[in-house]
Design an enzyme around this catalytic site. Structure first.
Site, PDB file in Angstrom:
ATOM      1  N   PHE A 135      48.402 -50.256  81.673  1.00 34.77           N
ATOM      2  CA  PHE A 135      48.249 -50.153  80.216  1.00 34.77           C
ATOM      3  C   PHE A 135      48.708 -48.759  79.813  1.00 34.77           C
ATOM      4  O   PHE A 135      48.044 -47.763  80.090  1.00 34.77           O
ATOM      5  CB  PHE A 135      46.813 -50.381  79.753  1.00 34.77           C
ATOM      6  CG  PHE A 135      46.708 -50.336  78.251  1.00 34.77           C
ATOM      7  CD1 PHE A 135      46.996 -51.456  77.497  1.00 34.77           C
ATOM      8  CD2 PHE A 135      46.376 -49.166  77.600  1.00 34.77           C
ATOM      9  CE1 PHE A 135      46.936 -51.415  76.102  1.00 34.77           C
ATOM     10  CE2 PHE A 135      46.313 -49.115  76.212  1.00 34.77           C
ATOM     11  CZ  PHE A 135      46.597 -50.242  75.465  1.00 34.77           C
ATOM     12  N   LYS A 156      44.300 -38.784  73.878  1.00 31.01           N
ATOM     13  CA  LYS A 156      42.892 -39.106  73.640  1.00 31.01           C
ATOM     14  C   LYS A 156      42.021 -37.848  73.547  1.00 31.01           C
ATOM     15  O   LYS A 156      41.919 -37.253  72.485  1.00 31.01           O
ATOM     16  CB  LYS A 156      42.381 -40.083  74.689  1.00 31.01           C
ATOM     17  CG  LYS A 156      43.078 -41.446  74.605  1.00 31.01           C
ATOM     18  CD  LYS A 156      42.366 -42.503  75.397  1.00 31.01           C
ATOM     19  CE  LYS A 156      43.104 -43.835  75.390  1.00 31.01           C
ATOM     20  NZ  LYS A 156      43.227 -44.468  74.082  1.00 31.01           N
ATOM     21  N   ASP A 197      50.302 -40.997  84.033  1.00 31.05           N
ATOM     22  CA  ASP A 197      49.677 -41.251  82.739  1.00 31.05           C
ATOM     23  C   ASP A 197      48.185 -40.968  82.865  1.00 31.05           C
ATOM     24  O   ASP A 197      47.414 -41.780  83.362  1.00 31.05           O
ATOM     25  CB  ASP A 197      49.929 -42.708  82.326  1.00 31.05           C
ATOM     26  CG  ASP A 197      49.299 -43.054  80.980  1.00 31.05           C
ATOM     27  OD1 ASP A 197      48.444 -42.288  80.500  1.00 31.05           O
ATOM     28  OD2 ASP A 197      49.660 -44.107  80.414  1.00 31.05           O
TER      29      ASP A 197
END
Length: 406
Positions: free
Chosen positions: A148, A262, A233
């Site tokens: 993801f 984030k 990531d």
């Protein structure tokens, strides 16, 4: 024309008001939050909840951390946006501190995690053509199944999740998907056209999937031998979540490119970044890539304050120490409603016996107990509380989970 929405004050009224005016791309739990402080949030009717999701790790420092709020307020009174048409007085300090924190050289500031991934894909391809000598339009990137990395059409094009992918093609070519945690499959997919390998050091959306010890080291060695870039990531796994600043540090690995987001915005503004070796990001030249809001003064001020918090090591230590409490509590629930779990630091994927309900149903029961979590595939729930949580709060949440399961 849609009529203006009336003002509603109850949970049911607000949710009903959303229905005709919002796209249905989410299926939230039936709670309407209005206030947050630290690890706790309050809904519009005054009920309090312990936040065990932390905005998918965007709220690593809790809701409205005083140092981050102060940095935002101070910058709001000075300057919020210039675009990158002009320099501003906060960007250099932010980039320098972030590069130092990660052990890399150069920063490309963006806004969202998906933007950081898209930017890294572009940079990897440009590097392949300009530096490695791959023939134009033939560069490939190796990715992992069950990944993801975001929701753009490029990214969902190499997703293996049919919900994320179906109905959004045609997709961009140039990606090779191999099983996660399988070095032999990855090696078979890498050839002279490979620009990069892009993986999550821990797969979050898939259920907090932690690879075998040595996998990240193997990826680093394989990419080095193949003359390809290693793109990590760390948008969810980074910035203290796993008990280290970066998840790759658990194997003492330094990738060529880190993707951050984030928590980098402190739960206040969207901030992301591609952080890389100088010669990698050096392939970009003026006009080839950009973002109006990327690296804006407000984002740089908040991002700098986030780096300052991490530079002390306090939050990494808390995640490591409280991670023991989390693992011990979950271990006691195995065989008592929990069929298995994976945890690192303050991050866990918990597999619930499907006979007891779906992940969504478990989330709804925990909501009634005053605990906020999010389900993922099947009967798995994710736990990712703010790193400011206390041991007592963590045990309280685990006791609530025990109640809804047993």
């Amino acid at each position: 024309m849609t009529a203006p929405a009336r003002t509603h004050t109850t949970t049911a009224g607000i949710i009903r008001a959303e229905e005709p005016v919002l796209a249905h791309n989410y299926h939230p739990l039936p709670v309407v939050l209005a206030h947050g402080e630290g690890t706790w949030v309050e809904d519009v009717e005054g009920r309090r909840y312990l936040d065990m999701l932390a905005g998918y790790s965007a709220l690593n420092f809790g809701h409205r951390h005083p140092a981050l709020i102060e940095a935002a307020h101070r910058q709001l009174d000075r300057l919020t946006l210039t675009s990158r048409a002009f320099h501003h007085d906060r960007l250099a300090a932010f980039a320098a501190s972030l590069a130092e924190l990660t052990g890399l050289d150069t920063v490309l500031p963006m806004n969202t995690g998906a933007e950081a991934v898209e930017s890294a894909v572009k940079v990897a391809r440009k590097w392949a053509y300009d530096v490695k000598g791959v023939p134009e339009d033939r560069a490939t990137i190796v990715v992992a199944a069950d990944n993801f990395h975001g929701r753009t059409t490029t990214i969902v094009g190499f997703s293996t999740d049919p919900v994320a992918r179906t109905g959004f093609g045609p997709f961009a070519p140039g990606f090779r998907v191999v099983p996660y945690n399988d070095l032999a499959a990855m090696e078979a997919a890498v050839d002279e056209t490979t620009a990069a390998v892009l993986i999550e050091p821990i797969q979050g959306e898939a259920g907090v999937i932690i690879p075998d010890e040595g996998y990240l080291t193997g990826v680093r060695e394989l990419t080095r031998r193949a003359g390809a870039l290693f793109l990590a990531d760390e948008i969810q796994s980074g910035l203290g979540r796993t008990g280290r600043t970066l998840a790759v540090e658990h194997e003492r690995v330094l990738p060529d490119v880190l993707l951050l987001g984030k928590a980098l915005g402190g739960g206040i503004v969207p901030v992301s970044a591609v952080v890389a070796r100088r010669e990698v990001l050096g392939v970009l030249h003026p006009g080839e890539h950009g973002s109006t809001f990327g690296g804006n003064p407000l984002a740089a001020a908040v991002g700098s304050a986030v780096v300052d918090l991490l530079a002390t090591g306090e939050f990494q230590r808390r995640a490591a120490e409280l991670g023991v409490v989390l693992r011990d509590g979950l271990t006691e629930l195995v065989g008592r409603g929990v069929t298995g779990f994976r945890a690192r630091g303050l991050w866990a994927g918990v597999d619930v016996d499907p006979a007891l309900g779906t992940g969504r149903e478990i989330g709804e029961r925990l909501l009634a107990e005053g605990v906020l979590v999010k389900d993922t595939h099947g009967s798995t729930i994710r736990l990712a509380p703010p790193l400011t949580i206390t041991a007592d709060e963590l045990r309280w949440a685990l006791a609530a989970l025990e109640r809804v399961l047993t």
